[in-house]
Enzyme design. Sequence first.
Site, PDB file in Angstrom:
ATOM      1  N   LYS A  87       0.852  -1.194   0.000  1.00 40.57           N
ATOM      2  CA  LYS A  87       0.000   0.000   0.000  1.00 40.57           C
ATOM      3  C   LYS A  87       0.886   1.241   0.000  1.00 40.57           C
ATOM      4  O   LYS A  87       1.790   1.366   0.839  1.00 40.57           O
ATOM      5  CB  LYS A  87      -0.895  -0.039   1.246  1.00 40.57           C
ATOM      6  CG  LYS A  87      -2.199   0.695   1.112  1.00 40.57           C
ATOM      7  CD  LYS A  87      -3.114   0.350   2.288  1.00 40.57           C
ATOM      8  CE  LYS A  87      -4.388   1.165   2.247  1.00 40.57           C
ATOM      9  NZ  LYS A  87      -5.197   0.970   3.474  1.00 40.57           N
TER      10      LYS A  87
HETATM   11  O1  G3P Z   1      -8.051   1.892   5.510  1.00 42.91           O
HETATM   12  C1  G3P Z   1      -8.431   2.978   4.746  1.00 42.91           C
HETATM   13  C2  G3P Z   1      -9.766   3.577   5.050  1.00 42.91           C
HETATM   14  O2  G3P Z   1     -10.764   2.622   4.882  1.00 42.91           O
HETATM   15  C3  G3P Z   1      -9.849   4.355   6.339  1.00 42.91           C
HETATM   16  O3  G3P Z   1     -11.159   4.666   6.684  1.00 42.91           O
HETATM   17  O4  G3P Z   1     -12.769   5.419   8.384  1.00 42.91           O
HETATM   18  O5  G3P Z   1     -10.345   5.986   8.672  1.00 42.91           O
HETATM   19  O6  G3P Z   1     -11.715   7.098   6.922  1.00 42.91           O
HETATM   20  P1  G3P Z   1     -11.504   5.851   7.722  1.00 42.91           P
END
Ligand code: G3P
Length: 218
Positions: A87
């Site tokens: 990633k």
């Molecule tokens: O892992 C990436 C993403 O899904 C993070 O989500 O909820 O931290 O915006 P969030």
Amino acid sequence: MIPPMELYIDTANMDEINEAAALGVLDGVTTNPSLIAKEGVDFHTRMSEICAVVSGPVSGEVVSLEHDSMIAEANDLLQIADNLVIKLPCTVDGLKACKTLSDRNVRTNLTLCFQPLQALMVAKAGAFLVSPFLGRIDDIGGDGMELIQQIRTVYDNYGFTTKILAASIRHPLHLVQCALLGADVATVPMKVIKQMMHHPLTDKGLEGFLADWNARKQ
Ligand code: G3P
């Protein structure tokens, strides 16, 4: 044939990963530095533990900001397991690292994508996955779903094979809309995975069926 939408879990918590894997429909896992930090565990050890449970793509994120150190980190991560996906952030150096790794047939997931041109560029660099963060766009009053739609159109216009991985999913409606728009993958927190098979009318209907069954005349 159109491939089915894939479901990943967005977590570094082993209990959640085991619970989701037991459903039988889990295709992969995504992690990020915040999710690893939340668990208070060694990064490589945890990635190894996850890759032992889930055979599909498991994304582990580099924390370096420059191309050469990103590649060095990626090389270390790639020792862990064959299903590890690197990633990388949607930055200039992330783009270059994506191209370097794609040329070596290493699968990458380009994260923190917030506009369609980032998605276009990383597809040109051979990214395996692109991760538009739709919830975070909604959080600031934007329309995250519009980004999914735009990337879908751009990729279909040119036949890019990079998979759209809808990320930062906050609630079931996000998933419904992603499926309607043709996102290839959705990465979902456990809380939302649990909501996917729940409907109060299912519970109420089942309760009624069982009450009638138990009251039947023999
Ligand atoms: O892992 C990436 C993403 O899904 C993070 O989500 O909820 O931290 O915006 P969030």
